[in-house]
Design a protein around this motif. Structure first.
Motif, mmCIF file in Angstrom:
data_model
loop_
_atom_site.group_PDB
_atom_site.id
_atom_site.type_symbol
_atom_site.label_atom_id
_atom_site.label_comp_id
_atom_site.label_asym_id
_atom_site.label_seq_id
_atom_site.Cartn_x
_atom_site.Cartn_y
_atom_site.Cartn_z
ATOM 1 N N GLY A 285 0.793 -1.218 0.000
ATOM 2 C CA GLY A 285 0.000 0.000 0.000
ATOM 3 C C GLY A 285 0.819 1.258 0.000
ATOM 4 N N THR A 286 1.558 1.510 1.072
ATOM 5 C CA THR A 286 2.339 2.743 1.193
ATOM 6 C C THR A 286 3.782 2.438 1.540
ATOM 7 O OG1 THR A 286 1.941 3.052 3.566
ATOM 8 C CG2 THR A 286 0.272 3.936 2.045
ATOM 9 N N ALA A 287 4.649 3.406 1.251
ATOM 10 C CA ALA A 287 6.065 3.242 1.578
ATOM 11 C C ALA A 287 6.264 3.101 3.085
ATOM 12 C CB ALA A 287 6.856 4.437 1.044
ATOM 13 N N THR A 288 5.438 3.824 3.851
ATOM 14 C CA THR A 288 5.547 3.749 5.313
ATOM 15 C C THR A 288 5.269 2.338 5.813
ATOM 16 O OG1 THR A 288 4.879 6.067 5.545
ATOM 17 C CG2 THR A 288 4.640 4.649 7.480
ATOM 18 N N THR A 289 4.236 1.704 5.268
ATOM 19 C CA THR A 289 3.897 0.338 5.668
ATOM 20 C C THR A 289 5.002 -0.630 5.263
ATOM 21 O OG1 THR A 289 1.534 0.803 5.449
ATOM 22 C CG2 THR A 289 2.201 -1.510 5.428
ATOM 23 N N LEU A 290 5.505 -0.461 4.043
ATOM 24 C CA LEU A 290 6.591 -1.328 3.587
ATOM 25 C C LEU A 290 7.809 -1.188 4.484
ATOM 26 C CD1 LEU A 290 8.078 -3.186 1.620
ATOM 27 C CD2 LEU A 290 8.532 -1.191 0.179
ATOM 28 N N ARG A 291 8.205 0.050 4.768
ATOM 29 C CA ARG A 291 9.390 0.260 5.600
ATOM 30 C C ARG A 291 9.215 -0.357 6.984
ATOM 31 N NH1 ARG A 291 9.670 5.441 2.749
ATOM 32 N NH2 ARG A 291 11.655 5.501 1.604
ATOM 33 N N ARG A 292 8.030 -0.228 7.562
ATOM 34 C CA ARG A 292 7.808 -0.758 8.910
ATOM 35 C C ARG A 292 7.932 -2.282 8.931
ATOM 36 N NH1 ARG A 292 3.132 1.023 9.548
ATOM 37 N NH2 ARG A 292 1.845 -0.836 9.323
ATOM 38 N N HIS A 293 7.247 -2.947 8.016
ATOM 39 C CA HIS A 293 7.285 -4.408 7.992
ATOM 40 C C HIS A 293 8.651 -4.926 7.543
ATOM 41 C CE1 HIS A 293 3.141 -5.185 9.022
ATOM 42 N NE2 HIS A 293 2.710 -4.375 8.072
ATOM 43 N N PHE A 294 9.262 -4.267 6.577
ATOM 44 C CA PHE A 294 10.559 -4.705 6.063
ATOM 45 C C PHE A 294 11.627 -4.589 7.154
ATOM 46 C CE2 PHE A 294 14.437 -4.739 3.617
ATOM 47 C CZ PHE A 294 14.151 -5.507 2.508
ATOM 48 N N ASN A 295 11.646 -3.465 7.831
ATOM 49 C CA ASN A 295 12.647 -3.251 8.885
ATOM 50 C C ASN A 295 12.469 -4.249 10.018
ATOM 51 O OD1 ASN A 295 14.786 -2.057 10.155
ATOM 52 N ND2 ASN A 295 13.687 -0.267 10.860
ATOM 53 N N ARG A 296 11.221 -4.522 10.379
ATOM 54 C CA ARG A 296 10.955 -5.464 11.472
ATOM 55 C C ARG A 296 11.333 -6.888 11.087
ATOM 56 N NH1 ARG A 296 4.883 -5.651 13.298
ATOM 57 N NH2 ARG A 296 4.724 -6.761 11.305
ATOM 58 N N THR A 297 11.126 -7.258 9.816
ATOM 59 C CA THR A 297 11.379 -8.622 9.367
ATOM 60 C C THR A 297 12.835 -8.859 8.991
ATOM 61 O OG1 THR A 297 9.115 -8.787 8.528
ATOM 62 C CG2 THR A 297 10.704 -10.414 7.723
ATOM 63 N N VAL A 298 13.405 -7.946 8.205
ATOM 64 C CA VAL A 298 14.757 -8.125 7.671
ATOM 65 C C VAL A 298 15.806 -7.577 8.621
ATOM 66 C CG1 VAL A 298 16.258 -7.659 5.682
ATOM 67 C CG2 VAL A 298 13.818 -8.050 5.333
ATOM 68 N N GLY A 299 15.443 -6.553 9.393
ATOM 69 C CA GLY A 299 16.397 -5.997 10.349
ATOM 70 C C GLY A 299 17.047 -4.709 9.899
ATOM 71 N N VAL A 300 16.839 -4.318 8.634
ATOM 72 C CA VAL A 300 17.356 -3.059 8.114
ATOM 73 C C VAL A 300 16.280 -2.432 7.235
ATOM 74 C CG1 VAL A 300 19.785 -3.736 8.158
ATOM 75 C CG2 VAL A 300 18.421 -4.223 6.137
#
Length: 316
Positions: A285-300
């Motif tokens: 949906g949004t870059a904010t959502t992607l960044r939140r989930h990506f950072n939490r899952t991948v670590g960066v």
């Protein structure tokens, strides 16, 4: 930390040992700063993987080094050699910075150097490390952990990340980048990056959701719900949840999120799409959502992840 000792005994693996030796014993021609003085310490005629290694000094000389590196053990089910454990402990007590690569963490744990500390090892052995040494705070989801005088890495390529991190600490980013370019590896992957993103998959193909999985993968850009998945599978949402848990070990939404993250990784690595476009293509949906989930899952963050792969492709 110019004097580096590589600790070797029978039953170690050659990959991490040779990797560390390559980084610390052989500086690139472009590096002009005083480099490391490397010794290999162990008993006479050590068998490391398929190779026979002739150490320069005995294990007792580890205490004379400023940095001690313990490569990986081939068999973590056996207790580490007592002589190695004692020598590593004595070196740390004498003020050495002690580093483990991959399953070398079992040696540090046996020496008591990881008690009360956060540490890591190869993801396949983190549960064994936790079970055997419960006082160690084992983090299975990172590339390496720097606890100051004690550092541990995950397996294989993560050992290179930690070695370059040490060069960066000692000589700065410019020198570490020069070493990375010679070795044709990314100059920097943050230690907190996940070792890998687990994607739960069924052990067999003959299960009730076999046709549903590819249907989902083809529609990751769409705002799918559990009801959508259940409708496609021809079952109730509750029944779908039970089936998903039985087949993958996780929930439909968690499985879907993992696929979205993996697709985002692929797009970050292979395309020049902006974060907004990738968020749309992965159904975030949004870059904010992607960044939140990506950072939490991948670590960066996604931007950091992409820079790593851009640097890798730019390496001559």
């Amino acid at each position: 930390m110019r004097t580096v000792a590589l600790a070797v005994t029978d039953g170690m693996l050659h990959f991490e040992l040779s990797l560390a030796y390559e980084v610390f014993a052989d500086p690139p021609a472009a590096v002009t700063v005083p480099w490391y003085d490397v010794t290999v310490c162990g008993s006479t005629g050590v068998q490391v993987g398929p190779f026979r290694v002739s150490p320069d000094l005995g294990l007792d000389r580890l205490r004379d080094a400023e940095t001690v590196i313990v490569p990986s053990l081939a068999d973590v089910d056996e207790d580490p050699p007592a002589g190695l454990v004692d020598a590593v402990r004595a070196a740390h007590e004498a003020g050495a910075r002690v580093v483990s690569l991959c399953t070398g963490a079992f040696v540090l744990a046996a020496a008591g150097l990881l008690d009360g500390k956060r540490a890591t090892t190869h993801w396949a052995h983190t549960e064994a490390l936790t079970a055997r040494y419960p006082r160690v705070d084992v983090d299975p989801d990172v590339l390496y952990v720097d606890s100051g005088s004690v550092l541990t890495s995950a397996g294989k390529a993560a050992a290179m990340d930690l070695c370059l991190h040490i060069v960066r600490l000692d000589h700065g980013s410019s020198v570490a980048n020069t070493v990375a370019r010679r070795l044709v590896v990314p100059p920097h992957r943050a230690g907190g990056q996940a070792q890998f993103v687990a994607a739960p998959v069924p052990a067999r193909d003959d299960h009730p959701l076999a046709a549903l999985f590819p249907w989902i993968i083809e529609r990751l850009d769409q705002p799918l719900t559990v009801d959508d998945l259940a409708r496609q599978a021809g079952m109730s949402s509750r029944h779908l949840g039970r089936r998903f848990q039985a087949v993958t070990g996780t929930t439909p939404l968690q499985w879907l999120l993992t696929q979205r993250i993996r697709h985002a990784q692929e797009l970050l690595e292979k395309t020049d799409d902006g974060i907004d476009a990738i968020a749309s293509r992965t159904g975030m949906g949004t870059a904010t959502t992607l960044r939140r989930h990506f950072n939490r899952t991948v670590g960066v963050p996604p931007d950091t992840y992409r820079r790593t792969f851009r640097a890798e492709r730019a390496t001559p």
